[in-house]
Design a protein around this motif. Structure first.
Motif, PDB file in Angstrom:
ATOM      1  N   LEU A 145       3.532 -57.078  58.613  1.00 18.77           N
ATOM      2  CA  LEU A 145       3.462 -58.507  58.903  1.00 18.77           C
ATOM      3  C   LEU A 145       2.421 -58.783  59.975  1.00 18.77           C
ATOM      4  N   ALA A 146       2.353 -57.908  60.978  1.00 18.61           N
ATOM      5  CA  ALA A 146       1.345 -58.066  62.029  1.00 18.61           C
ATOM      6  C   ALA A 146      -0.061 -57.954  61.454  1.00 18.61           C
ATOM      7  N   GLY A 147      -0.247 -57.055  60.489  1.00 15.55           N
ATOM      8  CA  GLY A 147      -1.560 -56.925  59.870  1.00 15.55           C
ATOM      9  C   GLY A 147      -2.013 -58.200  59.193  1.00 15.55           C
ATOM     10  N   GLN A 148      -1.056 -58.985  58.694  1.00 13.48           N
ATOM     11  CA  GLN A 148      -1.388 -60.221  57.999  1.00 13.48           C
ATOM     12  C   GLN A 148      -1.595 -61.397  58.946  1.00 13.48           C
ATOM     13  N   HIS A 149      -0.961 -61.370  60.122  1.00 18.61           N
ATOM     14  CA  HIS A 149      -0.995 -62.539  61.006  1.00 18.61           C
ATOM     15  C   HIS A 149      -1.533 -62.231  62.399  1.00 18.61           C
ATOM     16  N   LEU A 150      -2.137 -61.065  62.566  1.00 16.48           N
ATOM     17  CA  LEU A 150      -2.591 -60.648  63.891  1.00 16.48           C
ATOM     18  C   LEU A 150      -3.533 -61.661  64.515  1.00 16.48           C
TER      19      LEU A 150
END
Length: 250
Positions: A145-150
């Motif tokens: 999820l962090a990879g998508q919204h970093l």
């Protein structure tokens, strides 16, 4: 090396996960995973290999780089509709053809074809919603999820809410797996992407800050200096070598 495999006929056993790949399926094996393959006699497949830096360059320069995040840490399998097998196989052929020719822009063309191939593969994977979350622990789901919204700079509370857990549960899961808090992980990921952009592209420091979602380049420079020990410009100058040449692909 990361690898993308298209099995056109026959059977391949992915021994790492005890999973079978049959004709008309594709598999992605990320960097750092043991790639133990048992190939059935008479099988026919084509493949693409990417180094970590090559994959990073594609991810970072894509407008929607976050959708490539699963490629950095997950083994993925997708079934390819018969009507699309020929089209996908041609993309593999295009990459091989570009790399075999001595044109000065061959690296740029190969990278564009690789990006198109990976986007097509991920669309197939994401058509099966269970692929992306099947049996993944909380820490891994947070990383994806962090990879998508970093670049959107979500708060830890926002991530916890999106994952349907408490901040305490998320913090405990991340500390067990990485010995870092979720916030430290987010900062480290942003700095890691900043370093790749500093060494892998000619972008100005201010442009890198904006690309990473920082509204104020001066604030980005302070954050980078605090975590790395040097301002981004000085850190870039201290690195050996210059930005990679697309002509050298792969």
């Amino acid at each position: 090396m990361a690898q993308l495999i298209l099995l056109e006929g026959g059977s391949i056993q992915l021994q790492e996960q005890s999973r079978q790949l049959s004709g008309g399926q594709m598999a992605w094996l990320p960097v750092g995973r043991r790639k133990l393959l048992r190939i059935e006699a008479g099988s026919h497949s084509v493949g693409l290999s990417l180094t970590q830096s090559e994959l990073a360059r594609i991810v970072l320069q894509a407008e929607a780089g976050g959708r490539f995040a699963p490629l950095t840490r997950m083994t993925l399998i997708a079934s390819l509709p018969a009507a699309r097998q020929g089209r996908i196989a041609l993309l593999f052929e295009d990459i091989a053809t570009e790399l075999a020719e001595a044109r000065p822009d061959r690296g740029l063309m190969a990278e564009a074809a690789c990006t198109l191939l990976l986007v097509n593969f991920l669309r197939l994977v994401q058509s099966d919603p269970t692929q992306m979350t099947r049996q993944l622990p909380l820490a891994e789901r947070f990383k994806l999820l962090a990879g998508q919204h970093l670049h959107e700079h979500w708060t830890v509370n926002a991530y916890a809410e999106a994952l349907s857990v408490t901040r305490f549960q998320l913090n405990s899961a991340m500390r067990r797996q990485t010995r870092r808090s979720p916030q430290d992980y987010l900062h480290d990921e942003l700095i890691g992407r900043a370093k790749m952009l500093l060494t892998g592209t000619p972008l100005r420091v201010a442009d890198i800050a904006y690309r990473l979602g920082y509204q104020d380049p001066a604030y980005f420079c302070r954050v980078f200096h605090r975590r790395v020990g040097q301002p981004p410009g000085a850190w870039r100058m201290a690195q050996d070598g210059g930005p990679p040449s697309f002509a050298a692909w792969p």
